[in-house]
Design an enzyme around this catalytic site. Structure first.
Site, PDB file in Angstrom:
ATOM      1  CG  HIS A  40      -0.128   0.165   2.518  1.00 54.94           C
ATOM      2  ND1 HIS A  40       0.488  -0.916   3.133  1.00 54.94           N
ATOM      3  CD2 HIS A  40       0.171   1.247   3.271  1.00 54.94           C
ATOM      4  CE1 HIS A  40       1.123  -0.490   4.221  1.00 54.94           C
ATOM      5  NE2 HIS A  40       0.950   0.812   4.321  1.00 54.94           N
ATOM      6  CB  THR A  42       0.687   5.701   4.158  1.00 57.63           C
ATOM      7  OG1 THR A  42       0.955   4.366   4.596  1.00 57.63           O
ATOM      8  CG2 THR A  42      -0.101   6.465   5.212  1.00 57.63           C
ATOM      9  CG  MET A 113       9.254  10.694   1.611  1.00 54.46           C
ATOM     10  SD  MET A 113      10.533  10.233   2.798  1.00 54.46           S
ATOM     11  CE  MET A 113      10.051   8.568   3.174  1.00 54.46           C
ATOM     12  CG  HIS A 115       7.009   5.319   1.696  1.00 53.74           C
ATOM     13  ND1 HIS A 115       6.544   6.406   2.421  1.00 53.74           N
ATOM     14  CD2 HIS A 115       6.931   4.247   2.529  1.00 53.74           C
ATOM     15  CE1 HIS A 115       6.216   6.006   3.643  1.00 53.74           C
ATOM     16  NE2 HIS A 115       6.440   4.698   3.734  1.00 53.74           N
ATOM     17  CB  SER A 117       6.787  -0.221   3.472  1.00 53.87           C
ATOM     18  OG  SER A 117       6.850   1.101   3.958  1.00 53.87           O
ATOM     19  CE1 TYR A 120       7.043  -0.440   7.250  1.00 48.67           C
ATOM     20  CE2 TYR A 120       5.321  -2.092   7.318  1.00 48.67           C
ATOM     21  CZ  TYR A 120       5.735  -0.816   7.039  1.00 48.67           C
ATOM     22  OH  TYR A 120       4.842   0.094   6.536  1.00 48.67           O
TER      23      TYR A 120
END
Length: 178
Positions: A40, A42, A113, A115, A117, A120
């Site tokens: 996803h 954000t 910003m 992005h 991911s 993690y």
């Protein structure tokens, strides 16, 4: 008084991009660890609201014409405990974020910003570099991929849950075509 929880708004890539990114994420997770999560972008970071408030804010943000928009990945980048694909912050991308943030009453303390991911993990800098290099080998054309965003979703996202198992999709909608 309705219980408040943390909610986020996510832009959902097209299914073929999700499938491709998930495959990369699975390879990286198998080698480097870390929790599983949905690919996803954000749009609005976690904000404390009741379920009714979150749904009302989400519905109001999509009821005022928010049109589908295009995004383009930049090369894979290492962040603090995260490996991600930055998204080129075009006017369309930033405006979608501003539009939704306004409806949620979310005030940014830093510039947006965008992005996606892909990992993690609590890794050393060298391990993160190795993960980035591995990601580039596994799918070297991902870091220039362009695609449309035509779906937004409201997710319940507890930032304290490091397993990410509590993250839950509440509602998803299609954006108006361009």
């Amino acid at each position: 008084m309705e219980k408040k929880e943390m909610y986020s708004v996510w832009a959902i890539p097209p299914d073929e991009v999700v499938t491709r990114v998930k495959k990369l994420m699975e390879y990286l997770r198998a080698e480097f660890g870390g929790p599983q999560f949905q690919p996803h972008i954000t749009v609005v970071r976690a904000i404390s609201l009741s379920l009714d408030e979150a749904l009302n804010n989400f519905r109001s943000s999509i009821s005022q014409p928010l049109k589908a928009y295009n995004v383009t990945f930049d090369p894979i980048t290492i962040g603090s405990g995260v490996l991600y694909l930055p998204i080129h912050p075009t006017t369309e991308v930033v405006e979608a974020c501003s539009h939704c943030s306004e409806h949620f009453g979310y005030k940014r303390s830093t510039p947006y910003m965008p992005h996606l991911s892909i990992l993690y993990a609590d890794l050393t800098e060298d391990e993160m570099k190795k993960a980035r290099d591995r990601a580039n080998i596994l799918d070297d054309s991902l870091s220039s991929l362009s695609f449309p965003i035509s779906r937004l979703a409201l997710y319940k996202t507890d930032p304290e849950d490091k397993t990410l198992e509590s993250w839950e999709k509440i509602f998803e909608c299609n954006l108006e075509p361009k």
